[in-house]
Scaffold this motif. Structure first.
Motif, PDB file in Angstrom:
ATOM      1  N   GLN A   1       0.837  -1.193   0.000  1.00 43.22           N
ATOM      2  CA  GLN A   1       0.000   0.000   0.000  1.00 43.22           C
ATOM      3  C   GLN A   1       0.876   1.249   0.000  1.00 43.22           C
ATOM      4  O   GLN A   1       1.840   1.331   0.772  1.00 43.22           O
ATOM      5  CB  GLN A   1      -0.912   0.018   1.229  1.00 43.22           C
ATOM      6  CG  GLN A   1      -1.932  -1.096   1.241  1.00 43.22           C
ATOM      7  CD  GLN A   1      -2.896  -0.994   0.072  1.00 43.22           C
ATOM      8  OE1 GLN A   1      -3.466   0.052  -0.206  1.00 43.22           O
ATOM      9  NE2 GLN A   1      -3.054  -2.104  -0.646  1.00 43.22           N
ATOM     10  N   ALA A   2       0.527   2.174  -0.848  1.00 42.20           N
ATOM     11  CA  ALA A   2       1.265   3.438  -0.905  1.00 42.20           C
ATOM     12  C   ALA A   2       0.835   4.325   0.242  1.00 42.20           C
ATOM     13  O   ALA A   2      -0.322   4.326   0.648  1.00 42.20           O
ATOM     14  CB  ALA A   2       0.994   4.143  -2.228  1.00 42.20           C
ATOM     15  N   GLU A   3       1.785   5.081   0.742  1.00 43.00           N
ATOM     16  CA  GLU A   3       1.471   6.075   1.757  1.00 43.00           C
ATOM     17  C   GLU A   3       0.620   7.164   1.110  1.00 43.00           C
ATOM     18  O   GLU A   3       0.918   7.609  -0.006  1.00 43.00           O
ATOM     19  CB  GLU A   3       2.784   6.664   2.278  1.00 43.00           C
ATOM     20  CG  GLU A   3       2.642   7.519   3.499  1.00 43.00           C
ATOM     21  CD  GLU A   3       3.998   8.000   3.999  1.00 43.00           C
ATOM     22  OE1 GLU A   3       4.078   9.166   4.410  1.00 43.00           O
ATOM     23  OE2 GLU A   3       4.963   7.213   3.961  1.00 43.00           O
TER      24      GLU A   3
ATOM     25  N   ARG B   1       4.650   8.392  -5.423  1.00 47.49           N
ATOM     26  CA  ARG B   1       5.007   7.706  -4.178  1.00 47.49           C
ATOM     27  C   ARG B   1       5.245   6.234  -4.494  1.00 47.49           C
ATOM     28  O   ARG B   1       4.553   5.663  -5.349  1.00 47.49           O
ATOM     29  CB  ARG B   1       3.853   7.867  -3.193  1.00 47.49           C
ATOM     30  CG  ARG B   1       4.005   7.177  -1.892  1.00 47.49           C
ATOM     31  CD  ARG B   1       4.883   7.906  -0.921  1.00 47.49           C
ATOM     32  NE  ARG B   1       4.163   9.018  -0.325  1.00 47.49           N
ATOM     33  CZ  ARG B   1       4.760   9.984   0.347  1.00 47.49           C
ATOM     34  NH1 ARG B   1       6.058   9.980   0.506  1.00 47.49           N
ATOM     35  NH2 ARG B   1       4.070  10.954   0.861  1.00 47.49           N
ATOM     36  N   GLU B   2       6.217   5.611  -3.817  1.00 46.08           N
ATOM     37  CA  GLU B   2       6.467   4.184  -4.030  1.00 46.08           C
ATOM     38  C   GLU B   2       5.167   3.394  -3.876  1.00 46.08           C
ATOM     39  O   GLU B   2       4.383   3.639  -2.976  1.00 46.08           O
ATOM     40  CB  GLU B   2       7.490   3.664  -3.026  1.00 46.08           C
ATOM     41  CG  GLU B   2       7.768   2.186  -3.226  1.00 46.08           C
ATOM     42  CD  GLU B   2       8.654   1.587  -2.153  1.00 46.08           C
ATOM     43  OE1 GLU B   2       9.446   0.702  -2.489  1.00 46.08           O
ATOM     44  OE2 GLU B   2       8.528   2.000  -0.985  1.00 46.08           O
ATOM     45  N   TRP B   3       4.943   2.483  -4.773  1.00 47.79           N
ATOM     46  CA  TRP B   3       3.788   1.577  -4.829  1.00 47.79           C
ATOM     47  C   TRP B   3       2.484   2.255  -5.225  1.00 47.79           C
ATOM     48  O   TRP B   3       1.468   1.589  -5.368  1.00 47.79           O
ATOM     49  CB  TRP B   3       3.584   0.808  -3.515  1.00 47.79           C
ATOM     50  CG  TRP B   3       4.730  -0.061  -3.179  1.00 47.79           C
ATOM     51  CD1 TRP B   3       5.589   0.106  -2.134  1.00 47.79           C
ATOM     52  CD2 TRP B   3       5.183  -1.218  -3.886  1.00 47.79           C
ATOM     53  NE1 TRP B   3       6.552  -0.871  -2.156  1.00 47.79           N
ATOM     54  CE2 TRP B   3       6.319  -1.706  -3.220  1.00 47.79           C
ATOM     55  CE3 TRP B   3       4.734  -1.881  -5.021  1.00 47.79           C
ATOM     56  CZ2 TRP B   3       7.011  -2.823  -3.640  1.00 47.79           C
ATOM     57  CZ3 TRP B   3       5.430  -2.998  -5.441  1.00 47.79           C
ATOM     58  CH2 TRP B   3       6.553  -3.452  -4.750  1.00 47.79           C
ATOM     59  N   ALA B   4       2.489   3.558  -5.409  1.00 47.13           N
ATOM     60  CA  ALA B   4       1.241   4.228  -5.779  1.00 47.13           C
ATOM     61  C   ALA B   4       0.844   3.898  -7.210  1.00 47.13           C
ATOM     62  O   ALA B   4      -0.336   3.844  -7.531  1.00 47.13           O
ATOM     63  CB  ALA B   4       1.376   5.738  -5.613  1.00 47.13           C
ATOM     64  N   LEU B   5       1.833   3.708  -8.062  1.00 46.99           N
ATOM     65  CA  LEU B   5       1.623   3.368  -9.465  1.00 46.99           C
ATOM     66  C   LEU B   5       0.794   4.399 -10.205  1.00 46.99           C
ATOM     67  O   LEU B   5       0.158   4.104 -11.209  1.00 46.99           O
ATOM     68  CB  LEU B   5       0.992   1.971  -9.586  1.00 46.99           C
ATOM     69  CG  LEU B   5       1.753   0.860  -8.848  1.00 46.99           C
ATOM     70  CD1 LEU B   5       1.029  -0.457  -9.003  1.00 46.99           C
ATOM     71  CD2 LEU B   5       3.178   0.754  -9.333  1.00 46.99           C
TER      72      LEU B   5
END
Length: 152
Positions: free
Chosen positions: A5-7, A136-140
């Motif tokens: 999950q992205a922050e 953001r990392e993992w936000a894609l």
């Protein structure tokens, strides 16, 4: 395996978050085009004002020809948390002598390597942003950074 999950990102904080990524990454990657072949390499900015980035180059380097043929470039910054900023823009040669002198005076490596500000090999580029995006990392998914805030 659970999907990471992205922050969450507060849209009001996007410009500040993007600026933090830029400050954390000393060697962003510069993308250019060489004919029909993309080229990517790390660069070391010599000055940053907001999202306007300056980098020095040698006239004899191939990227000088690439930028001359097509000044559309992109910089990609990545921090230790894998947040990224992409600055799409145009690279133009800096001719303002006062600005060149300021850059020269604040960069001992340039002085050591090139010896003199009038060294004909020295080229300083200004990348003026046309688009700035933060992810953001993992936000894609990217957040657009308004250019008015990006121009410094």
């Amino acid at each position: 395996m659970a999907k990471p999950q992205a922050e969450p990102v507060d849209p009001k904080q996007v410009a500040q978050l993007a600026q933090s990524v830029i400050e954390a990454d000393r060697f962003p990657y510069l993308a250019t085009i060489d004919g029909d072949q993309p080229r990517l390499r790390p660069v070391s900015p010599v000055k940053t004002e907001g999202f306007t980035v300056y980098f020095a180059n040698l006239r004899s380097y191939h990227k000088t020809l690439e930028i001359e043929a097509n000044p559309k470039v992109e910089l990609c910054y990545l921090d230790d948390h894998h947040d990224q900023v992409r600055i799409t823009g145009r690279a133009d040669i800096v001719t303002d002598r006062a600005l060149l002198r300021e850059i020269w005076n604040t960069n001992p490596l340039l002085r050591q390597y090139l010896g003199d500000i009038n060294n004909p090999e020295l080229v300083v580029y200004r990348i003026t942003p046309t688009r700035v995006r933060f992810m953001r990392e993992w936000a894609l998914d990217y957040f657009e950074v308004p250019i008015s805030r990006a121009s410094g």
